[in-house]
Design a protein around this motif. Structure first.
Motif, mmCIF file in Angstrom:
data_model
loop_
_atom_site.group_PDB
_atom_site.id
_atom_site.type_symbol
_atom_site.label_atom_id
_atom_site.label_comp_id
_atom_site.label_asym_id
_atom_site.label_seq_id
_atom_site.Cartn_x
_atom_site.Cartn_y
_atom_site.Cartn_z
ATOM 1 N N MET A 1 0.858 -1.178 0.000
ATOM 2 C CA MET A 1 0.000 0.000 0.000
ATOM 3 C C MET A 1 0.898 1.233 0.000
ATOM 4 S SD MET A 1 -3.002 1.005 2.733
ATOM 5 C CE MET A 1 -2.073 0.388 4.095
ATOM 6 N N ASN A 2 0.548 2.207 -0.851
ATOM 7 C CA ASN A 2 1.267 3.479 -0.828
ATOM 8 C C ASN A 2 0.264 4.626 -0.798
ATOM 9 O OD1 ASN A 2 0.386 3.711 -3.468
ATOM 10 N ND2 ASN A 2 2.387 3.463 -4.388
ATOM 11 N N PHE A 3 0.791 5.823 -0.540
ATOM 12 C CA PHE A 3 -0.032 7.010 -0.371
ATOM 13 C C PHE A 3 0.516 8.099 -1.269
ATOM 14 C CE2 PHE A 3 0.034 4.448 3.366
ATOM 15 C CZ PHE A 3 -1.315 4.311 3.655
ATOM 16 N N ARG A 4 -0.402 8.837 -1.883
ATOM 17 C CA ARG A 4 0.018 9.897 -2.791
ATOM 18 C C ARG A 4 -1.108 10.901 -2.954
ATOM 19 N NH1 ARG A 4 -2.800 8.845 -7.304
ATOM 20 N NH2 ARG A 4 -3.153 6.696 -7.946
ATOM 21 N N LYS A 5 -0.758 11.997 -3.593
ATOM 22 C CA LYS A 5 -1.748 13.005 -3.961
ATOM 23 C C LYS A 5 -2.579 12.448 -5.113
ATOM 24 C CE LYS A 5 -1.908 17.820 -5.375
ATOM 25 N NZ LYS A 5 -1.110 19.001 -5.709
ATOM 26 N N ALA A 6 -3.876 12.636 -5.049
ATOM 27 C CA ALA A 6 -4.776 12.116 -6.082
ATOM 28 C C ALA A 6 -4.582 12.844 -7.409
ATOM 29 C CB ALA A 6 -6.227 12.260 -5.631
ATOM 30 N N THR A 7 -4.913 12.143 -8.478
ATOM 31 C CA THR A 7 -4.916 12.717 -9.823
ATOM 32 C C THR A 7 -6.346 12.657 -10.372
ATOM 33 O OG1 THR A 7 -4.527 10.613 -10.941
ATOM 34 C CG2 THR A 7 -2.566 11.861 -10.215
ATOM 35 N N THR A 8 -6.565 13.319 -11.479
ATOM 36 C CA THR A 8 -7.881 13.298 -12.115
ATOM 37 C C THR A 8 -8.317 11.876 -12.441
ATOM 38 O OG1 THR A 8 -7.415 15.456 -13.086
ATOM 39 C CG2 THR A 8 -9.245 14.258 -14.024
ATOM 40 N N ALA A 56 -4.977 6.333 -0.644
ATOM 41 C CA ALA A 56 -4.267 5.102 -0.327
ATOM 42 C C ALA A 56 -4.485 4.173 -1.514
ATOM 43 C CB ALA A 56 -4.824 4.478 0.946
ATOM 44 N N VAL A 57 -3.406 3.595 -2.012
ATOM 45 C CA VAL A 57 -3.475 2.773 -3.223
ATOM 46 C C VAL A 57 -2.839 1.413 -2.946
ATOM 47 C CG1 VAL A 57 -2.761 2.619 -5.649
ATOM 48 C CG2 VAL A 57 -3.323 4.846 -4.654
ATOM 49 N N GLU A 58 -3.527 0.369 -3.371
ATOM 50 C CA GLU A 58 -2.972 -0.984 -3.299
ATOM 51 C C GLU A 58 -3.247 -1.668 -4.625
ATOM 52 O OE1 GLU A 58 -2.726 -3.615 0.335
ATOM 53 O OE2 GLU A 58 -4.431 -4.497 -0.741
ATOM 54 N N ASP A 59 -2.232 -2.266 -5.186
ATOM 55 C CA ASP A 59 -2.349 -2.920 -6.498
ATOM 56 C C ASP A 59 -2.974 -1.981 -7.525
ATOM 57 O OD1 ASP A 59 -1.234 -5.289 -5.492
ATOM 58 O OD2 ASP A 59 -3.204 -5.991 -4.812
ATOM 59 N N GLU A 60 -2.528 -0.727 -7.515
ATOM 60 C CA GLU A 60 -2.974 0.315 -8.447
ATOM 61 C C GLU A 60 -4.452 0.655 -8.310
ATOM 62 O OE1 GLU A 60 -1.495 -0.123 -12.453
ATOM 63 O OE2 GLU A 60 0.192 -1.314 -11.724
ATOM 64 N N LYS A 61 -5.061 0.305 -7.179
ATOM 65 C CA LYS A 61 -6.473 0.573 -6.937
ATOM 66 C C LYS A 61 -6.603 1.498 -5.723
ATOM 67 C CE LYS A 61 -10.751 -1.705 -5.760
ATOM 68 N NZ LYS A 61 -11.392 -2.912 -5.304
ATOM 69 N N VAL A 62 -7.408 2.568 -5.856
ATOM 70 C CA VAL A 62 -7.648 3.486 -4.746
ATOM 71 C C VAL A 62 -8.535 2.784 -3.725
ATOM 72 C CG1 VAL A 62 -8.708 5.676 -4.058
ATOM 73 C CG2 VAL A 62 -7.376 5.546 -6.180
ATOM 74 N N ILE A 63 -8.022 2.654 -2.488
ATOM 75 C CA ILE A 63 -8.766 1.956 -1.439
ATOM 76 C C ILE A 63 -9.108 2.880 -0.267
ATOM 77 C CG2 ILE A 63 -7.863 -0.298 -2.071
ATOM 78 C CD1 ILE A 63 -5.946 -0.043 0.361
ATOM 79 N N GLY A 64 -8.637 4.115 -0.306
ATOM 80 C CA GLY A 64 -8.956 5.075 0.743
ATOM 81 C C GLY A 64 -8.634 6.475 0.279
ATOM 82 N N CYS A 65 -9.274 7.462 0.916
ATOM 83 C CA CYS A 65 -9.021 8.850 0.540
ATOM 84 C C CYS A 65 -9.373 9.780 1.689
ATOM 85 C CB CYS A 65 -9.821 9.236 -0.707
ATOM 86 S SG CYS A 65 -11.614 9.216 -0.476
ATOM 87 N N LEU A 66 -8.825 10.960 1.614
ATOM 88 C CA LEU A 66 -9.220 12.058 2.483
ATOM 89 C C LEU A 66 -8.809 13.358 1.821
ATOM 90 C CD1 LEU A 66 -6.450 13.295 3.962
ATOM 91 C CD2 LEU A 66 -6.817 11.388 5.492
#
Length: 149
Positions: A1-8, A56-66
């Motif tokens: 799992m990694n964390f990053r700024k969201a994109t469009t 929050a991204v796991e396996d290139e899938k967004v699984i969480g946000c804030l």
């Protein structure tokens, strides 16, 4: 799992998360072709300094946000605050630490920005969320109010 700024490109997954609970299903419109209002809002967030959606991204899938917004202020000797809103974790990943690590990333970012506090609002109906925030060290020190326009 990694964390990053969201994109469009993350926007459909984020709106899906926002709509995927009892309260969100009444407030959001997750559709195959998202309403353009979401794209306009995301562009406004992107354009505003100190405002971002973290995912929050796991396996290139967004699984969480804030949403994390850095707010400069005059009170408390010009202290900056971090405001957290729109917290969601995919139902399949709840209870697995995703929300906690996402919050820690947001708090770390707020510390880097030299914020003196992190604040959030939470719907009074979200009792599980209240327990989660308290476990992370948040306390209900103020009464929040809203005026719906």
């Amino acid at each position: 799992m990694n964390f990053r700024k969201a994109t469009t490109e993350d926007l459909p997954a984020i709106v899906r998360l926002l709509a995927d609970d009892e309260l969100g299903s009444k407030r959001e419109r997750y559709e195959e072709s998202l309403p353009t209002d979401y794209y306009r809002a995301f562009a406004a967030i992107e354009a505003q300094v100190g405002n971002q959606i973290m995912v929050a991204v796991e396996d290139e899938k967004v699984i969480g946000c804030l949403q994390l917004t850095i707010i400069p202020g005059l009170a408390r000797l010009g202290m900056k605050r971090a405001q957290i809103e729109g917290v969601r974790v995919d139902q399949r990943y709840r209870g697995k630490g995703v929300g906690e690590v996402l919050f820690k990333e947001a708090i770390k970012f707020a510390e880097k920005e030299k914020c003196g506090l992190v604040q959030l609002t939470t719907d009074k109906q979200r009792e599980d969320a209240h327990r989660f925030y308290e476990r992370l060290g948040f306390s209900a020190t103020h009464e929040g109010m809203k005026l719906i326009l």
